[in-house]
Structure formats: structure tokens, C-alpha cells
Design a protein around this motif. Structure first.
Motif, PDB file in Angstrom:
ATOM      1  N   GLY A  60      40.209  49.249  44.562  1.00  0.00           N
ATOM      2  CA  GLY A  60      40.516  48.016  45.720  1.00  0.00           C
ATOM      3  C   GLY A  60      40.272  47.278  45.550  1.00  0.00           C
ATOM      4  N   ASP A  61      39.134  46.624  45.595  1.00  0.00           N
ATOM      5  CA  ASP A  61      38.323  45.261  45.537  1.00  0.00           C
ATOM      6  C   ASP A  61      38.808  44.741  44.229  1.00  0.00           C
ATOM      7  N   LEU A  62      38.621  45.579  42.947  1.00  0.00           N
ATOM      8  CA  LEU A  62      39.115  45.259  41.532  1.00  0.00           C
ATOM      9  C   LEU A  62      40.445  44.201  42.431  1.00  0.00           C
ATOM     10  N   ALA A  63      41.570  45.141  42.160  1.00  0.00           N
ATOM     11  CA  ALA A  63      42.635  45.082  42.631  1.00  0.00           C
ATOM     12  C   ALA A  63      42.826  43.456  43.136  1.00  0.00           C
ATOM     13  N   ALA A  64      42.525  43.357  44.252  1.00  0.00           N
ATOM     14  CA  ALA A  64      42.945  42.020  45.441  1.00  0.00           C
ATOM     15  C   ALA A  64      42.089  41.243  44.709  1.00  0.00           C
ATOM     16  N   ARG A  65      40.750  41.436  44.194  1.00  0.00           N
ATOM     17  CA  ARG A  65      40.152  40.113  44.063  1.00  0.00           C
ATOM     18  C   ARG A  65      40.654  39.843  42.796  1.00  0.00           C
ATOM     19  N   HIS A  66      40.870  40.514  41.513  1.00  0.00           N
ATOM     20  CA  HIS A  66      42.261  39.916  40.820  1.00  0.00           C
ATOM     21  C   HIS A  66      43.174  38.586  41.414  1.00  0.00           C
ATOM     22  N   LEU A  67      44.025  39.654  42.445  1.00  0.00           N
ATOM     23  CA  LEU A  67      44.727  38.720  42.719  1.00  0.00           C
ATOM     24  C   LEU A  67      44.580  37.646  43.337  1.00  0.00           C
ATOM     25  N   ILE A  68      43.835  37.287  44.552  1.00  0.00           N
ATOM     26  CA  ILE A  68      43.628  36.459  45.111  1.00  0.00           C
ATOM     27  C   ILE A  68      43.295  35.610  43.803  1.00  0.00           C
ATOM     28  N   GLY A  69      41.777  35.657  43.059  1.00  0.00           N
ATOM     29  CA  GLY A  69      42.147  34.794  41.532  1.00  0.00           C
ATOM     30  C   GLY A  69      42.857  34.364  41.147  1.00  0.00           C
ATOM     31  N   CYS A  70      44.175  34.886  41.208  1.00  0.00           N
ATOM     32  CA  CYS A  70      45.032  34.244  40.335  1.00  0.00           C
ATOM     33  C   CYS A  70      45.991  33.908  41.165  1.00  0.00           C
ATOM     34  N   GLY A  71      45.200  33.603  41.960  1.00  0.00           N
ATOM     35  CA  GLY A  71      45.898  32.483  43.111  1.00  0.00           C
ATOM     36  C   GLY A  71      47.080  33.184  44.033  1.00  0.00           C
TER      37      GLY A  71
END
Length: 334
Positions: A164-175
């Protein structure tokens, strides 16, 4: 059809020696064993499996209970377990609990009466007393896709909190700053852990995370969630969705694209499991990959370790780390 007595006569040995070659080959001298095997081949002998099971007190089978056989994740998991069992000339019997605890418990009883060598199970909810009873009466059990908790059994799982951390971190990193989590029931430990991992990241980043709980992790439930998201106006719907598995993500993708939304321009989507259909979707899905077949292989290996050496066996908890696979459904940056 040749009988075991025919094999014994052809090889010039006793029936007991033939039986040992079939069931305990290490107890027979190599030259004698080769002679018996040659006789078996020459006569095209097929052992009576029922008789072998009766003599050994156990059948040459394992039980595998999963919540949903239509979910490709569990199909891949079963394939991995079968690869290890096949090396031992053992058959895997697959049972579908259908997300029903009652049916799951009924299958435990059925497998015990069939004298299976052991049971692999991905429990519907928490591990119940039925598992403890099965183990107490001598049938080894390994838990799949679940920690063992107080039960202290062998188990093989994936760190879903990190997923879950990986998914949310990637989305937030995408803006993306406005996220939604689609999954359920939240009483299922895996679903809750994935949400917890995503929630920690979004809170730490000052982003928002809406929770859209589903009744199951199916394509139909994903369509329903996607339809509800798609009818909202821009600014009122989330910018990105993290789904508890790929089936939900595929359902959301189908629903929102039918409503005219563009993925990822209007809505980014991340799934979980990385089943084969994720890469083959109309918009290939970004997904958190689980080593599905490897989970089954490792679990079956642990089960056979306990079957072979119950006194020396020590229960182990194997936890794999997930991996994010980035595709077109969420873009790379904004």
C-alpha cells in the motif's frame, strides 16, 4: 491389468519388496529396485492408489483451500504449489471456499477424512479453531497469504502494508493529491493492511485518501465503484484510485472509460497482484506485484518439510516484499 503379485513373480521378489519399491524405495537395494522397476515397466503395472493409501495410512494428496478459484491470483498460487507436489508424485486437490467460513470449515473435515498428507489454506477471515483442531489431530497445515499470529503455524505471505505504501507513494510522486482506496471487505487482513500502508503515506504527504469499501474484490465490484466515481464532477472525484487488487482495478477502468473519462488524464489507477490481465488491459495497469507462484511453491515446500520430519520441523513465517510495476494507467509525472 497386471497385479502386484504379477510384478513380484516377474521380478523374482516378494510382494512386500514390490510394495517397498513403490512406497519406500530407499529401503530396497539398488539392484533389486531396478529389477522391480523393470518388471513394472514391462507389465505396464498401475498401482492401486486406494490400497497404497490404506497401507500408508495417508493418501498421496494435499488439500488446497482458497477463497475464490476464479481469481487469477489464486490460480497462479495453486500452480506453484502443484509444481512442488508433482515432484513428489503427490496430487493437489483444490477446494473453493467461496469466501464462506462455514464451507471452509466443512472442507477441513472432508480433507481430514480423506487422510490427506497436509493442507494449504488461504483463510477467508481469521484463522479459526478448525485449523487448530486439524493440526492437533496430526494433519500439518501451512497458511497462504496470511500471517499465523498466535497459532504459530508455518505461513507464507507478502508485506501488504509495504504494498500500500508503494502504490500511494508512487501516485503522490506523480503529483496526485486526491486519492481513493477501493477495496473490501476491510475486515479481511490483506485489504486492511494495504489501506493502512496507503493511508500512512497520504497523511504524511498532506494528501487526501477517500475509502470506497467494496463487498468483494471482483471485477463487478470494481465496475460499481468506478461507476460511482465516474458520475461525479471534476473536482469532486479523486484524481487517482488505488485498488486492493487488479480485478477491482480492471472493473474501475472499464466503468470510467465507458463514462468518457480518460485514464490516466482524468483518473489514474493502480492495482495489486500484477496478474497477467493487468498488462493486457486496454490501458495497461500499474500494479503492485506479488510473487504469486512462488508463494505456492514455498508454502508447499514448508508443508513437505513438516510431513517428512515432523519432530525436527520448526515452523517458519516467510514474508515476501512486493514490487511496483509502472505502466500507462497512472503516468509517470505531472
Amino acid at each position: 491389468m497386471a497385479r502386484i503379485e504379477d510384478v513380484a513373480t516377474h521380478a523374482g521378489v516378494s510382494v512386500g519388496t514390490v510394495s517397498n519399491v513403490l512406497n519406500r524405495p530407499g529401503a530396497v537395494a539398488a539392484t533389486t529396485r531396478d529389477r522391480v522397476l523393470a518388471a513394472i515397466t514391462a507389465l505396464d503395472y498401475r498401482p492401486n492408489e486406494a490400497a497404497r493409501s490404506l497401507a500408508a495410512g495417508r493418501s498421496r494428496t494435499l488439500g488446497l483451500i482458497v477463497p475464490d478459484v476464479t481469481n487469477p491470483f489464486f490460480a497462479d498460487l495453486a500452480r506453484g504449489a502443484e509444481q512442488i507436489a508433482d515432484q513428489r508424485d503427490v496430487v493437489v486437490m483444490l477446494y473453493n471456499s467461496g469466501e464462506s467460513t462455514e464451507r471452509e470449515q466443512r472442507y477441513f473435515g472432508r480433507l481430514e477424512t480423506q487422510r490427506v498428507q497436509g493442507v494449504l489454506v488461504s483463510p477467508v477471515h481469521e484463522v479459526g479453531t478448525a485449523v487448530d483442531d486439524l493440526v492437533r489431530r496430526g494433519t500439518p497445515v501451512v497458511l497462504l497469504d496470511r500471517g499465523s499470529g498466535k497459532h504459530g503455524l508455518c505461513c507464507v505471505s507478502v508485506d501488504d502494508h509495504t504494498g500500500g505504501d508503494l502504490a500511494a507513494r508512487h501516485l503522490i510522486g506523480c503529483g496526485y493529491r486526491s486519492l481513493a482506496y477501493v477495496g473490501g471487505p476491510l475486515s479481511v487482513p490483506q485489504t486492511a493492511a494495504r489501506l493502512a500502508g496507503a493511508r500512512e503515506v497520504t497523511q504524511g504527504a498532506g494528501a487526501t485518501l477517500e475509502v470506497i469499501e467494496t463487498r468483494a474484490v471482483t471485477v463487478a465490484e470494481g465496475r460499481a465503484a468506478g461507476t460511482a466515481i465516474g458520475v461525479r464532477r471534476a473536482g469532486q472525484r479523486p484524481e487517482a484510485v488505488f485498488c486492493a487488487n487488479d480485478l477491482l482495478a480492471l472493473g474501475v477502468l472499464q466503468a470510467v472509460t465507458r463514462q468518457g473519462l480518460r485514464v490516466p488524464d482524468d483518473l489514474a489507477i493502480v492495482g495489486y497482484d500484477d496478474i497477467d490481465y493487468a498488462a493486457a488491459a486496454a490501458v495497461p495497469l500499474t500494479s503492485v506485484r506479488q510473487p504469486r507462484a512462488e508463494l505456492g511453491r514455498v508454502a508447499a515446500g514448508l508443508l513437505f518439510e513438516e510431513i517428512d520430519s515432523p519432530e525436527q520441523h520448526r515452523h517458519r513465517q516467510v514474508v515476501f516484499q512486493p514490487e511496483l510495476v509502472v505502466r500507462q494507467s497512472c503516468g509517470v509525472s505531472r
